[in-house]
Write a protein that holds these residues in place. Structure first.
Motif, short mmCIF file in Angstrom:
data_model
loop_
_atom_site.label_atom_id
_atom_site.label_comp_id
_atom_site.label_asym_id
_atom_site.label_seq_id
_atom_site.Cartn_x
_atom_site.Cartn_y
_atom_site.Cartn_z
N GLY A 138 0.81 -1.21 0.00
CA GLY A 138 0.00 0.00 0.00
C GLY A 138 0.85 1.26 0.00
O GLY A 138 0.42 2.30 0.50
N ASP A 139 2.03 1.18 -0.59
CA ASP A 139 2.90 2.36 -0.66
C ASP A 139 2.20 3.52 -1.33
O ASP A 139 1.44 3.34 -2.29
CB ASP A 139 4.19 2.04 -1.45
CG ASP A 139 5.12 1.09 -0.70
OD1 ASP A 139 4.81 0.70 0.43
OD2 ASP A 139 6.17 0.75 -1.28
N ASP A 140 2.47 4.73 -0.85
CA ASP A 140 1.91 5.92 -1.48
C ASP A 140 3.01 6.85 -2.00
O ASP A 140 2.74 7.96 -2.43
CB ASP A 140 0.97 6.67 -0.54
CG ASP A 140 1.69 7.19 0.70
OD1 ASP A 140 2.91 6.96 0.85
OD2 ASP A 140 1.02 7.85 1.52
N SER A 141 4.25 6.35 -1.93
CA SER A 141 5.38 7.13 -2.45
C SER A 141 6.55 6.18 -2.70
O SER A 141 6.53 5.02 -2.28
CB SER A 141 5.80 8.20 -1.43
OG SER A 141 6.24 7.61 -0.24
N THR B 54 11.80 11.80 -2.21
CA THR B 54 10.53 11.11 -2.09
C THR B 54 9.56 11.65 -3.14
O THR B 54 9.38 12.86 -3.26
CB THR B 54 9.93 11.29 -0.68
OG1 THR B 54 10.86 10.75 0.27
CG2 THR B 54 8.59 10.59 -0.55
N HIS B 55 8.98 10.74 -3.89
CA HIS B 55 8.01 11.09 -4.92
C HIS B 55 6.68 10.46 -4.53
O HIS B 55 6.57 9.24 -4.41
CB HIS B 55 8.46 10.56 -6.30
CG HIS B 55 9.79 11.09 -6.72
ND1 HIS B 55 9.92 12.28 -7.38
CD2 HIS B 55 11.05 10.59 -6.57
CE1 HIS B 55 11.21 12.50 -7.63
NE2 HIS B 55 11.90 11.49 -7.14
N LEU C 297 1.24 2.52 -14.82
CA LEU C 297 1.27 3.75 -14.02
C LEU C 297 2.49 3.81 -13.11
O LEU C 297 3.05 4.87 -12.88
CB LEU C 297 -0.01 3.86 -13.19
CG LEU C 297 -1.31 4.06 -13.98
CD1 LEU C 297 -2.50 3.87 -13.07
CD2 LEU C 297 -1.31 5.42 -14.65
N TYR C 298 2.90 2.66 -12.58
CA TYR C 298 3.98 2.61 -11.60
C TYR C 298 5.34 2.87 -12.24
O TYR C 298 6.15 3.60 -11.73
CB TYR C 298 3.98 1.25 -10.88
CG TYR C 298 5.03 1.12 -9.82
CD1 TYR C 298 4.91 1.77 -8.60
CD2 TYR C 298 6.17 0.35 -10.04
CE1 TYR C 298 5.88 1.65 -7.63
CE2 TYR C 298 7.14 0.22 -9.07
CZ TYR C 298 6.99 0.88 -7.87
OH TYR C 298 7.96 0.75 -6.90
N VAL C 299 5.57 2.21 -13.38
CA VAL C 299 6.87 2.35 -14.04
C VAL C 299 6.91 3.67 -14.76
O VAL C 299 7.83 4.41 -14.72
CB VAL C 299 7.14 1.17 -15.00
CG1 VAL C 299 8.39 1.40 -15.81
CG2 VAL C 299 7.22 -0.14 -14.24
#
Length: 162
Positions: free
Chosen positions: A102-105, A112-113, A160-162
């Motif tokens: 559940g990472d949000d960054s 930190t993004h 979306l993640y990459v």
């Protein structure tokens, strides 16, 4: 955790089918991978999870499940293009674990993004799809359709993640 299927009674011939053996191996890997999120940094746990992901890739192929479109990979940087050389299923621990936690960054180069809300939502959907596949392995029903759904959700998360 996940229950172990009962053993046959003594004197009963038991020659498991290839599908039974594949299911048993998948269940064993799920049990080995059923860890708290902080456990996913352990190298041994990551190896088990990687083996499970590779097994799921092969099982989807064995069942003839079509892979979701991965045309977006044409836009990947050279580094990611080396990791994802084509449009086939490639399930990687480093792509899955942030969704499961559940990472949000993400922290890159000491910066930190923050993830946009849409990415966090797709991470939650991937986590739900992952849990549904694990539950189907336990119960032995609906596995193929859930594996197909996992692939569809995985693709959107990966894009979306990459």
């Amino acid at each position: 955790l996940f229950p172990v299927p009962p053993l046959p009674t003594m004197g009963t011939p038991f020659l498991p089918s290839a599908a039974d053996q594949a299911h048993s191996t998948l269940v064993d890997l799920v049990v080995e991978c059923h860890l708290a999120p902080e456990g996913w940094t352990d190298p041994g746990a990551r190896r088990h999870l990687s083996a499970l992901l590779a097994r799921l890739e092969r099982e989807a192929e064995r069942q003839g499940l079509p892979a979701a479109d991965r045309g977006y990979r044409k836009q990947f940087s050279l580094n990611y293009s080396a990791v994802f050389p084509d449009h086939s299923r490639i399930y990687l621990v480093d792509i899955l674990v942030p969704a499961l936690r559940g990472d949000d960054s993400i922290c890159m180069n000491r910066e930190t993004h923050r993830f946009p809300p849409t990415l966090c939502q797709w991470g939650g959907r991937l986590r739900d799809a992952w849990e549904a596949v694990a539950a189907a392995l336990e119960g032995g029903t609906g596995f193929a359709s859930l594996l197909a759904e996992l692939d569809l959700v995985w693709v959107r998360w990966e894009e979306l993640y990459v």
